[in-house]
Design an enzyme around this catalytic site. Structure first.
Site, short mmCIF file in Angstrom:
data_model
loop_
_atom_site.label_atom_id
_atom_site.label_comp_id
_atom_site.label_asym_id
_atom_site.label_seq_id
_atom_site.Cartn_x
_atom_site.Cartn_y
_atom_site.Cartn_z
N ASN A 323 0.73 -1.34 0.07
CA ASN A 323 -0.06 0.09 0.01
C ASN A 323 0.87 1.23 0.09
O ASN A 323 0.52 2.28 -0.47
CB ASN A 323 -1.12 -0.10 1.25
N LYS A 324 2.07 1.32 0.43
CA LYS A 324 3.06 2.11 0.51
C LYS A 324 3.29 2.91 -0.81
O LYS A 324 3.34 4.11 -1.19
CB LYS A 324 4.31 1.95 1.05
N GLN A 326 1.24 3.17 -3.22
CA GLN A 326 0.07 3.73 -3.51
C GLN A 326 -0.18 4.98 -2.79
O GLN A 326 -1.28 5.62 -2.87
CB GLN A 326 -1.17 3.02 -3.49
N ASN A 348 -6.96 -10.13 3.00
CA ASN A 348 -7.88 -9.14 2.43
C ASN A 348 -9.19 -9.70 1.98
O ASN A 348 -9.33 -11.03 1.75
CB ASN A 348 -7.28 -8.39 1.34
N CYS A 409 -7.04 -1.36 8.94
CA CYS A 409 -6.70 -1.94 8.19
C CYS A 409 -6.27 -1.42 6.77
O CYS A 409 -5.39 -0.34 6.86
CB CYS A 409 -7.64 -3.14 7.85
N TRP A 413 -12.97 -0.65 7.15
CA TRP A 413 -14.37 -1.17 7.23
C TRP A 413 -14.58 -2.36 6.98
O TRP A 413 -15.79 -2.91 7.09
CB TRP A 413 -15.17 -0.28 6.39
#
Lengths: 736, 573
Positions: A323-324, A326, A348, A409, A413
């Site tokens: 995720n970093k 992005q 996930n 996370c 949600w």
């Protein structure tokens, strides 16, 4: 399905509609003579309409020769009804191959698919919202196979004689199972105007926060999100540290994915630690945000016992790293002075989706033990369930030790909702009650924006993009709850049925509760005005959900929950709910629930008998004296001495006597003939009502005993008496 | 050999029970001829409320494996660890201060728990602390069984052909056989069947008038022997329907047996019988499966994937499902084959193991009497003990033992049967008069007991050692009202029908109470059980009270009605 719709009512002269509650008050109960004709016409029409709605909503069963045969009426009532509504000569295939195929007809309405066998022995209703997928096989000598897989894990296999009909049905089902507009959902068709305010106000943030004991000097409500201005997936009312300024909050909000800043979800009164939730920060590789760091510090400081804060990232570290790239990611421990970072390997939504698909495969297709266990292993479902519960247990233990936690996370949600809700369930006995569990769902799932529309695929999962959003996150949460229940069977007020029926209605779309992706969506759709709340429906079934073993005072926090691998098992009752042959044939908990109810009935029956015996005894004991008294009084009255006491005595005896004569009849009828032994639950597959004879769709459906005749009925064939003391069947009510 | 010769050390002081059935405790180990006793020092007070100074007794026979090792390899003076792994899966670990004492104790226990033969066994020395009210040795005999049977059918007779165990060493002296068959035929048939186990009566299903018989495999051998007398016996069972021969071995195993002198009945000679293979695991497979299963269950730290893999590799659940499946098949032949009077012959290889699992489970499925405590005892007595299941051989060791003391004949066949019963019990919890704890009780006593029921391999050994004279039957103990009360299932509601269990993989469950018995806290489950019982009993007592009050009400109201009439007459007068 709305209720278990297996109730048929046939009056002597033909079919008769049973009035919906909605319409009954419009009908004049006793009409004057001169308006009779008009009223009859009017009421007939209203009855028809009400009945039709009932039947569409699954409240009323199909009538022979009703709307479905005369297509026009349905088409008129339901404007977007689809082309082909009736396919006959369809065989319903028994999946386990035990019983012979049933020949019957399939009816399609906008809201339900109905299979009705020709001999009327079986009726199968399926809300269109529950259809997960439809598969067509190739034509063979037997016919054209069509398999409907449902979101509540029912699989319906049909054999259709004509290829063309099969194709038509296939296309129809595909279309009606995937509405394109949210307004087409079944919930908006449910116009039954039951008083529903209670269900829609199940959760009040202010009340819940004060119930948790949130101290008003350290945590305050902020209006930063009023009108959903800062974060459209959060609730409007948020609780944040009192010391945090609006600038801090707004700054933090901008630094968090989708503006989901850290806010309070649960305050643990005993240790004064708090549980906060948020989305991942937009750190990328090096970004920082002073306000966010400040807010975290203040959250830590809000806890008088420990300034250290556990920051729990439920993702595996690798996912967080990805995720970093992005521009998102996770907090740098160096920038947050008071923070300890923990990763938990919860996968996930895509992994979970595939995992559940494999689990269902294992539960439905495997033939032998080795194959089954292999399939179970490769599905990884139990592994995922375990990792979620391990994380939840960590949170619960940390809070008990007095350390505040912040959980996120990616967007905060899915996994966050799971672990935050589960840890509260472990900590707070309130959430383990029927009512409290609804509050928990309202708060951490609906309030904090779990995307029910997208995850459940309520609307238009037609394209690939949308189908990638579908994931059984909430089902998995319920599975986790069940795993806790299995270990702590006395800690919960509710039972397995509560979870299973809730699971069904999350998907069925019959209620507005789980429609929309967040509070704002539901507000925009006006669900509370246009649809029914599931909670109201569940309130009416409160006693179906009672756990006979509930011991409210024994348990506070369930911190000794055992997370060893051997503790986790597959929830057969959910995944094989419709494969009755695979489930235990007798259930001790249901039996106990029945015993408890029966004990109550017997106790009042015994009390009535005792009273009667006492009456009889006094009568027998006093009758000689009373008759002599009468004689006396007669003598004295003849003597002209009018004694009021004596006269009243006479009156009393006479009335008493006449009372006895009545009671004699009553005693013969009710007190001594009512069966003491109730029909056993075992082997009760059908409702005992002669009008109904409906088959219980699955083992989980409640078998209800009539308190008078002791036979088993379905929910719609018994009514609670006016004094709310008894539950009686139609037959016993008429007898009275 | 005297028992005392095996005891090298009688007392081991300073033993610390680190792991066991109760919280850790300091104490002393005492080794007696039949028992190992741990006597706690008694100064500490335990929190759990149990009496901490109470001694802990265990039969040497119940110990499966003894391990002894120094606490630390470098410093032997630190003492030793004595690990006792029991046949009921309990593991006890003692820390002993003196390593030599520890080793001596280990050797003694090892020797005492592996004594050969049954003459030294504890049941011969056991003094019953209660009055035997209902003697288990005579509760279930063939004569009574036959008397019951003859009420239903006259197709069978009692034969004493095996008097003095001359024909078949593993059968009892009296057996029930088809009526038209003389003892001479049985003698000849015995020579044609493995272990002399000629076909005997097993169960008569009154609803369909079908019958289950069992025997050993026919000794066809590579030369395709025939035995006309055996054919006559088997064919005499036929009346109106075709019969079934159920082989509990797979086709390959059965064919392989042919080379060794065994085999299957040739279709040509038994033309009216359909031959069906219901593959059940071999006894060696069961043994290995149990060992792997117990190992997997005892490993608490295993990951979920590993756990499922080990569960699957153990094959225990597969064993259970195979056995249930073959029993359900037999039951189906007997009950469902739209025809009536179907003879079903069941055999495996020797007819003493999987055959018995199949026939006894089939009876539980078919016969509601077998689901009562008394009926279940009778079933075990008939189908296991007198039918010649070699308990001494099979149960000499359990899941842990390895090495020289073990042999190829050990196998938890009886436990497989009990686990299958447990599966039925969990699918039909209201249909059995007994509880899960009864099954566990039987399991423990089958391995080590103070009672004589499971001693020896067959009736012949029991007779030789005078077991029935010198020991007490387990059933005598169970029939004692106080014991019986613990095992009665209060939720029992007799169901006269045939049970159809599911054998699908997802419905076969791990017997948690057996495999995790010593690892989990069962207070929750027991609490639930007792509250179910409480409500059921309350319901029952209220029902009977209501019935009594009703009677009173009816009486009184009649009286009142009479008096009323009189009263009215009185007034009118």
């Amino acid at each position: 399905m709305f209720t278990s719709p297996f109730c048929k009512e046939k009056a002597a002269g033909g079919e008769k509609w049973r009035r919906g509650d909605a319409m009954s008050h419009l009908l004049p109960s006793s009409s004057a003579t001169y308006t009779e004709d008009i009223t009859v016409v009017g009421s007939l029409l209203r009855d028809r309409i009400a009945g039709l709605y009932d039947s569409i909503l699954g409240k009323e069963s199909l009538m022979s020769g009703c709307g479905y045969g005369e297509d026009g009426r349905i088409a008129m009532m339901v404007p977007f009804c689809l082309g082909n509504k009736l396919v006959d000569k369809v065989q319903l295939v028994d999946r386990l191959g035990v019983e012979a195929n049933l020949l019957g007809t399939v009816h399609v309405t906008t809201t339900h698919i109905i299979f009705r066998s020709e001999d009327g022995s079986k009726e199968l209703w399926l809300a269109t919202g529950l259809i997960a997928s439809v598969e067509r096989g190739s034509l063979s000598a037997a016919g054209c196979p069509l398999t409907i897989r449902c979101k509540h894990f029912q699989t319906i296999s049909l054999l259709i004689s004509r290829d063309k009909a099969c194709q038509d049905l296939y296309e129809t089902l595909l279309r009606c199972s995937k509405p394109i507009n949210v307004n087409e959902l079944l919930a908006f068709e449910n116009r039954d105007s039951v008083e529903d305010a209670r269900g829609w106000s199940r959760m009040d943030w202010g009340i819940e926060m004060s119930r948790q004991g949130v101290p008003p000097d350290t945590w305050v409500e902020t209006d930063i999100n009023s009108g959903f201005s800062s974060c459209d997936t959060y609730p409007e009312r948020l609780w944040v540290p009192a010391s945090a300024s609006t600038a801090t909050l707004i700054g933090s909000c901008r630094f968090r994915s989708r503006g989901r800043l850290p806010v309070l979800s649960y305050f643990h009164r005993q240790s004064e630690a708090s549980l906060c939730r948020c989305a991942q920060p937009l750190t990328g590789f090096s970004a920082r945000c002073v306000e966010d760091e400040k807010l975290m510090e203040l959250i830590g400081k809000a806890n008088p016992n420990s300034e250290t804060l556990y920051l729990v990232d439920t993702r595996p570290r690798v996912n967080a790293m990805v995720n970093k790239v992005q521009g998102k990611g996770f907090e740098d421990e160096r920038n947050y002075s008071n923070m300890r970072f923990h990763f938990f390997d919860i996968e996930n939504i895509h992994v979970m989706r595939n995992s559940q698909a494999k689990l269902i495969e294992a539960c439905t297709k495997t033939k032998n033990m080795t194959e089954y266990l292999k399939a179970l292993e490769s599905s990884g479902w139990l592994k995922h369930v375990r990792s979620i519960l391990e994380c939840s247990l960590f949170l619960a233990q940390s809070l008990t030790r007095g350390v505040s936690c912040v959980v996120h996370c990616s967007d905060g949600w899915d996994r966050t909702s799971q672990v935050v809700a589960l840890s509260q369930l472990l900590l707070d006995p309130f959430f383990r009650t029927i009512h409290g569990f609804q509050v928990l769902i309202e708060k951490d799932w609906l309030g904090f924006g779990h995307k029910f529309d997208d995850r459940c695929g309520h609307v238009g999962a037609l394209n690939d993009e949308a189908s990638k959003e579908v994931s059984p996150v909430f089902s998995q949460f319920l599975d986790c709850v069940w795993q806790i229940m299995r270990q702590k069977p006395r800690a919960f007020q509710f039972n397995e049925r509560y979870l299973i029926e809730m699971h069904e209605h999350v998907y069925s779309c019959q209620f507005g509760t789980f429609i929309g992706n967040c509070e704002k969506d539901r507000r925009d759709l006006h669900v509370s005005k246009r649809t029914k709340s599931l909670w109201t429906w569940m309130d009416a079934r409160h006693d179906d959900y009672m756990n006979p073993y509930y011991s409210p005072t024994t348990f506070v926090a369930l911190l000794d929950f055992d997370t060893r691998a051997s503790r986790f098992v597959v929830w057969n009752m959910l995944y094989n709910r419709f494969d009755e042959g695979l489930l235990p044939r007798e259930r001790v908990d249901e039996q106990t629930m029945t015993s408890i109810e029966h004990v109550g009935v017997l106790e009042s029956h015994i009390a009535a008998l005792r009273m009667r015996i006492a009456e009889l005894k006094t009568q027998l004991g006093s009758s000689s004296t009373s008759s002599s008294a009468m004689l006396d009084s007669g003598l004295s009255s003849s003597g002209g001495n009018d004694d009021p006491l004596q006269r009243s005595g006479i009156e009393r005896t006479t009335s008493f006597e006449s009372g006895i004569l009545d009671l004699n009849g009553y005693a013969e009828e009710v007190l001594t003939t009512r069966p003491l032994r109730w029909q056993p639950l075992r082997g009760a597959t059908h409702c005992s009502s002669n009008q109904c004879r409906g088959e219980f769709p699955s083992v989980i459906d409640r078998r209800i005993h009539c308190h008078r005749c002791g036979l088993i009925f379905c929910r719609r064939c018994v009514r609670v008496t006016a004094d709310e003391r008894e539950r009686v069947c139609e037959g016993c009510r008429i007898k009275e | 050999m005297e028992l005392s010769e095996a005891i090298e050390i009688t007392r081991v002081r300073d033993a610390f029970m680190r792991k066991g059935p109760r919280p850790s405790q300091q104490g002393e180990l005492c080794i007696f001829g039949h028992h190992l006793i741990f006597a706690p020092s008694g100064t500490e007070t335990s929190k759990s409320g149990e009496n901490p100074s109470e001694e802990f007794w265990i039969l040497h026979r119940a110990i499966d494996r003894v391990l002894c090792e120094p606490v630390s390899k470098e410093y032997p003076s630190k003492g030793g660890l004595l690990a006792l792994k029991c046949k009921n899966f309990l593991i006890i670990i003692f820390e002993v201060a003196n390593l030599e004492h520890c080793k001596a104790a280990a050797r003694s226990i090892e020797a005492l728990s592996n004594l050969n033969g049954i003459v030294h066994d504890y049941p011969f020395f056991y003094q019953v602390p209660f009055n035997v009210l209902d003697d288990g040795w005579i509760s279930f005999d063939v004569e009574q069984e036959f008397a019951r049977l003859s009420l239903l059918t006259d197709a069978f007779r009692i034969s004493r052909v095996n008097e003095h165990f001359s024909i078949c060493p593993s059968y009892p002296t009296t057996v029930i056989v088809p009526k038209g068959i003389g003892d001479d035929y049985l003698r000849i048939s015995a020579t044609f069947r493995e272990g002399g186990r000629f076909p005997v009566f097993c169960y008569y299903h009154n609803l369909t008038k079908s019958v289950i018989m069992r025997c050993g495999q026919p000794l066809i051998g590579p030369t395709n022997r025939r035995c006309r007398e055996d054919e006559v016996i088997i064919n005499s069972l036929l009346t109106i329907s075709k019969g079934f021969i159920i082989d509990t071995r797979s086709k390959t195993v059965a064919n392989a047996a042919k080379a060794k002198g065994g085999g299957t009945e040739p279709q040509g000679c038994y033309a009216q019988f359909r031959y069906v293979h219901c593959a059940t695991p071999r006894i060696k497979e069961m043994h290995d499966a149990l060992a792997r299963m117990v190992e997997a269950c005892n490993d608490g730290s295993v990951s979920t994937d590993k756990w499922l893999m080990r569960l699957s590799n153990s094959g225990w659940l597969q064993c259970i499902s195979d056995c249930l499946n073959s029993a359900a098949n037999v039951a189906q032949c007997v009950h469902c084959e739209s025809n009536r009077e179907v003879p079903v012959i069941v055999h495996g290889g020797e007819g003493t193991d999987t055959t018995l699992i199949t026939t006894s489970l089939a009876q539980l499925i078919l016969d509601s009497d077998a689901r009562t405590i008394r009926g279940f005892e009778s079933l075990i007595e008939r189908e296991w003990i007198t039918a010649g299941h070699p308990f001494r051989l099979r149960n000499a060791h359990g899941a842990f033992a390895a090495g020289l003391n073990t042999g190829q004949y050990e196998s938890p066949v009886f436990l497989v049967f009990l686990d299958c019963v447990h599966q039925l019990l969990s699918q039909f919890p209201l249909t059995f008069e007994f509880t899960e704890s009864f099954l566990i009780f039987l399991f423990e006593h089958a391995y080590a007991s103070e009672f004589g029921s499971f001693l020896g391999n067959n009736e012949k050994e029991k007779f030789k050692n005078e077991v029935k004279k010198r020991t007490v039957s387990l059933w005598s103990y169970i029939h004692h009202p106080e014991t019986l009360r613990q095992f009665i299932n209060p939720l029992y509601d007799p169901r006269p029908k045939v049970l159809w269990p599911t054998v699908a993989p997802q419905s076969i469950l791990i017997w948690e109470r057996l495999f995790f018995r010593w690892q989990r806290d069962w207070a929750e489950i027991d609490g639930i059980r007792s509250s179910s019982e409480h409500w059921k009993l309350r319901e029952r007592s209220l029902m009977s009270r209501a019935a009594v009050l009703r009677g009173v009400t009816i009486e009184l109201s009649k009286e009142a009605a009479n008096q009323n009439v009189n009263g009215v007459i009185g007034i009118s007068q």
